[in-house]
Design a protein around this motif. Sequence first.
Motif, PDB file in Angstrom:
ATOM      1  N   LEU A 150      -4.022   5.492  -3.163  1.00 60.59           N
ATOM      2  CA  LEU A 150      -5.057   4.906  -3.732  1.00 60.59           C
ATOM      3  C   LEU A 150      -6.070   5.376  -3.925  1.00 60.59           C
ATOM      4  O   LEU A 150      -7.403   5.032  -3.959  1.00 60.59           O
ATOM      5  CB  LEU A 150      -5.924   3.564  -2.366  1.00 60.59           C
ATOM      6  CG  LEU A 150      -4.647   2.592  -2.124  1.00 60.59           C
ATOM      7  CD1 LEU A 150      -5.321   1.996  -0.845  1.00 60.59           C
ATOM      8  CD2 LEU A 150      -4.111   1.866  -3.176  1.00 60.59           C
ATOM      9  N   GLY A 185      -1.683   4.602   1.011  1.00 58.30           N
ATOM     10  CA  GLY A 185      -1.563   2.909   1.509  1.00 58.30           C
ATOM     11  C   GLY A 185      -1.373   3.026   2.178  1.00 58.30           C
ATOM     12  O   GLY A 185      -1.061   2.407   3.265  1.00 58.30           O
ATOM     13  N   THR A 233       0.608  -2.282  -0.840  1.00 55.11           N
ATOM     14  CA  THR A 233       0.204  -1.546  -1.490  1.00 55.11           C
ATOM     15  C   THR A 233       0.580  -0.423  -1.921  1.00 55.11           C
ATOM     16  O   THR A 233       1.810  -0.377  -1.819  1.00 55.11           O
ATOM     17  CB  THR A 233      -1.280  -1.019  -0.319  1.00 55.11           C
ATOM     18  OG1 THR A 233      -1.698   0.011  -1.072  1.00 55.11           O
ATOM     19  CG2 THR A 233       0.064  -0.782   0.682  1.00 55.11           C
ATOM     20  N   ALA A 247      -3.367  -3.575  -2.848  1.00 56.06           N
ATOM     21  CA  ALA A 247      -4.364  -2.697  -3.776  1.00 56.06           C
ATOM     22  C   ALA A 247      -3.805  -1.754  -4.735  1.00 56.06           C
ATOM     23  O   ALA A 247      -2.678  -1.540  -3.941  1.00 56.06           O
ATOM     24  CB  ALA A 247      -4.446  -2.364  -2.139  1.00 56.06           C
ATOM     25  N   ASP A 248      -4.461  -1.783  -5.139  1.00 59.24           N
ATOM     26  CA  ASP A 248      -3.536  -0.501  -6.171  1.00 59.24           C
ATOM     27  C   ASP A 248      -5.194  -0.366  -7.316  1.00 59.24           C
ATOM     28  O   ASP A 248      -5.836  -1.000  -8.109  1.00 59.24           O
ATOM     29  CB  ASP A 248      -2.644  -1.516  -7.026  1.00 59.24           C
ATOM     30  CG  ASP A 248      -1.712  -0.435  -7.965  1.00 59.24           C
ATOM     31  OD1 ASP A 248      -3.086   0.815  -8.638  1.00 59.24           O
ATOM     32  OD2 ASP A 248      -0.326  -0.112  -8.594  1.00 59.24           O
ATOM     33  N   ALA A 285     -10.623  -2.224   0.481  1.00 59.69           N
ATOM     34  CA  ALA A 285      -9.228  -3.067   1.299  1.00 59.69           C
ATOM     35  C   ALA A 285      -9.403  -2.755   2.638  1.00 59.69           C
ATOM     36  O   ALA A 285      -9.512  -4.127   3.192  1.00 59.69           O
ATOM     37  CB  ALA A 285      -7.714  -1.891   0.992  1.00 59.69           C
TER      38      ALA A 285
END
Length: 309
Positions: free
Chosen positions: A61, A66, A57, A9-10, A43
């Motif tokens: 976000l 994260g 992560t 996740a980014d 996510a």
Amino acid sequence: MTNTCILYADPDGTDREEVIEGLRADLSDLDPTFVASGSLADAESVLEDRSVDCVVTEYDLGDGLGIELINHARMHQPDTGGVLFSAVGYDELDTAIFQAPVTEYLDKDSPRAVTRLAELVRLTITRRTQISYPLPEGETQRLEALGSYDFDAEGLQRSLDRITELAARHLDASNAVVNLIEKHRQRFLATDDPSAAWDATSRADSVCTFTILDADRVLTVEDVTDDPRFETNDRLLGEGIRSYVGAPLVTSAGHVIGTVFAWSERPRSFDRADETYVRVLAEVTMDLIECHVRPDERGVAPTDGEGGP
């Protein structure tokens, strides 16, 4: 095939692509599947839909942190590993909101960052696979069979809820459930209690992980506090589960994908007639599930080789 799944996740699309490309190369022996997300909401939806071995992560976000994602992962998939891979320095993190420790933290701007990240992910996954519960024979094929059904098919949930209502009423049980045993967790598919909102739990905390070891046997436990497998399981006691009866869901190919079980808040025994009743309900449940094979699985024979609450 049931390979390793890594959620990355980014919000920075370029970073996502570059990091995933590097991880894919460094972890090629694990044959990883990557799921990329650009926001906390996206996510979190991934974690609710599929089993993930490791969450990597960024700290920020956009729509959340994260750390919140890792907390969410621990709630829905309790033994999922987490790595915070961020350009935000560790001293700047708001660690007060942690509900569980992050497995590792790594600075994005550190030397050989992606290579070191791959090492941390590998370590996290290795720790995860050192499981504390028994696996049935043919676990890979069992998971492949589990992935071949459409459990969201219209009408299936309503039919399974009715089966749990029959089980709870007939057995005079506190609750009855149809559940699925995934790679690292058990997921509750149906229950007689419409107000129940059980989260998925680790297989290590599950009685059903023992039920699926034998496709021909109904498992009964008169009192979990007197059974050495469960006497120290605080999760069971926290849910009020003292006694249990469960039958495996066995596919036409002989793979056990889950259970039908009932439990009570007090110690009690279950007789042979009770066991037979639960077994029949499990057979009916599996008949219903077999009607909902995913379209791309129809006509494909189950493989016998290696490769899916």
